[in-house]
Design an enzyme around this catalytic site. Structure first.
Site, PDB file in Angstrom:
ATOM      1  N   ASP A   1      12.597  63.514  70.208  1.00 50.03           N
ATOM      2  CA  ASP A   1      12.096  63.656  68.838  1.00 50.03           C
ATOM      3  C   ASP A   1      10.646  64.148  68.852  1.00 50.03           C
ATOM      4  O   ASP A   1       9.807  63.653  68.102  1.00 50.03           O
ATOM      5  CB  ASP A   1      12.198  62.332  68.084  1.00 50.03           C
ATOM      6  CG  ASP A   1      12.035  62.519  66.572  1.00 50.03           C
ATOM      7  OD1 ASP A   1      12.229  63.653  66.087  1.00 50.03           O
ATOM      8  OD2 ASP A   1      11.716  61.530  65.875  1.00 50.03           O
TER       9      ASP A   1
ATOM     10  N   GLY B   1       9.316  52.024  59.307  1.00 46.18           N
ATOM     11  CA  GLY B   1       8.445  50.893  59.043  1.00 46.18           C
ATOM     12  C   GLY B   1       7.069  51.308  58.564  1.00 46.18           C
ATOM     13  O   GLY B   1       6.807  52.481  58.279  1.00 46.18           O
TER      14      GLY B   1
END
Length: 423
Positions: A175, A63
């Site tokens: 991550d 995004g």
């Protein structure tokens, strides 16, 4: 709130000038947000008219991030809004929502504060977060290549504090990379904020799993072997590996495992070991005392690896000569950390060198003892081989094997002396 008429950043009411453009700030009620030719959200209000978008901050794979004015709370916030095509994918939306749930359940000064999860008028979804002024670690490394030891230790110590609660609750970030470590500048040094809990693995009982077995989640350069294989048996020690890879890059200016493609990176991670950081970062003066710490952090087996990011932070600090633990260094001014490291590091390096030399001498001594033992001990089956040299169990005065044995021993002793001299 105030804004800059040049860049449209938002600032608190007590700010006077924009640090980026040098413009005098004006109250937001005396200005209008700009319009963007390619993004209709800029200048508009979203989520029931609550958030007024002032500028684009960054773009990502999932995004776009905006700086917005929360008209109800009167504060600056960051809105991360999914791209239109991503908003159509149910799993991506579920991950996005889980990022909100996990972050909201882990309130910590070193985890970005997530305030709300909203649906937008243009059929997407927004994550409302505290707005941070600073830069990602990735941006810093691109500019400066490496971090100074005091900056590394302080950052790593705060990172350990931010992850401990998540790990205790069996939540794995999965991550961790320089892009997800944000540095907010303060007078005493960086304040760390951990970003993006959208890829978490929740190992707590009853937690919903969004990853198919055998799927790899995360960034290849920072992925642990068990993560690279998509194994179910994955816990917080995968994050330890990722943080170790970040530390390696921070001191050497390069990632520990590199290849031309993503799959080859994963193969390299599973099948090879990185260079010692003192060798890979020789140009930056990386101390050899850091090598054993990183070796433990990069163990292929999670059971053999350092068991927490806190232990990794402690090991790195001790490698630079600091005493205490990461809890002592997390908020220590960087200047003080730098002074302590300058004072203590020479002694640490001297002890490390002495230990290395001792190990080398011990190794050489072991070699010499092995040679001596081999010369002294009878070979298996010697009685059979040289039976003619024995008369009723008593050796003759001059056995035939004496001369070649003495000559062989002399050659071995000369080789041993040469080896010791070369070391």
């Amino acid at each position: 709130m105030k804004t800059c008429s040049a860049c449209f950043r938002l600032f608190s009411h007590d700010s006077g000038f924009c640090p980026v453009d040098g413009q005098r700030l004006i109250p937001v009620n005396e200005a209008s947000p700009p319009r963007h030719p390619d993004d209709r959200r800029v200048g508009a209000t979203l989520c029931g008219g609550r958030y007024q978008i002032w500028r684009i901050v960054a773009d990502g794979g999932m995004g776009r991030v905006y700086q917005a004015l929360d008209l109800r709370a009167g504060r600056s916030v960051a809105l991360k809004i999914l791209h239109p095509e991503v908003a159509l994918d149910e799993v991506s939306v579920e991950r996005f929502h889980r990022e909100f749930e996990v972050s909201a359940s882990l309130p910590h000064e070193h985890i970005v504060e997530v305030l709300a999860f909203e649906k937008t008028e243009d059929h997407s979804f927004a994550l409302v977060m505290e707005y941070l002024e600073g830069e990602e670690l990735r941006t810093l490394l691109k500019r400066d290549k490496v971090l100074r030891p005091e900056r590394l230790v302080r950052m790593l110590s705060q990172l350990a504090l931010g992850l401990v609660e998540a790990h205790e609750r069996k939540v794995v970030h999965r991550d961790l990379k320089p892009d997800n470590i944000f540095l907010v500048g303060t007078r005493d040094g960086d304040k760390v904020k951990i970003l993006d809990f959208g890829s978490v693995r929740d190992n707590s009982e009853g937690a919903k799993k969004l990853t198919v077995v055998g799927t790899t989640i995360g960034s290849p350069f920072y992925m642990s072997p068990e993560q690279a294989q998509g194994l179910l048996a994955l816990d917080h020690r995968a994050d330890v590996w990722s943080v170790a890879a970040i530390v390696f890059e921070c001191v050497t200016g390069r990632v520990p495992f590199h290849a031309s493609t993503g799959p080859m990176i994963l193969v390299t991670i599973m099948g090879s070991n990185p260079l010692p950081p003192s060798e890979a970062g020789k140009a930056y003066g990386v101390p050899a005392s850091l090598d054993p710490v990183m070796e433990k952090a990069f163990m292929k087996s999670p059971e053999a690896r350092l068991s927490s990011v806190g232990l990794l932070a402690d090991g790195v600090g001790h490698a630079y000569g600091l005493t205490g633990s990461h809890r002592d260094w997390a908020y220590m001014p960087q200047e003080e950390l730098a002074a302590r490291i300058r004072t203590a590091l020479p002694a640490v390096l001297a002890r490390h060198q002495k230990a290395a030399e001792g190990a080398s001498v011990a190794h050489a001594g072991a070699d010499s003892r092995a040679v001596a033992a081999a010369l002294a001990a009878p070979s298996a089956g010697a009685a059979d081989a040289f039976a003619e040299d024995m008369v009723m169990g008593v050796p003759q005065r001059l056995p035939r094997w004496v001369v070649p044995a003495v000559a062989g021993a002399a050659v071995l002793l000369c080789a041993l002396v040469a080896l010791l001299i070369s070391r």
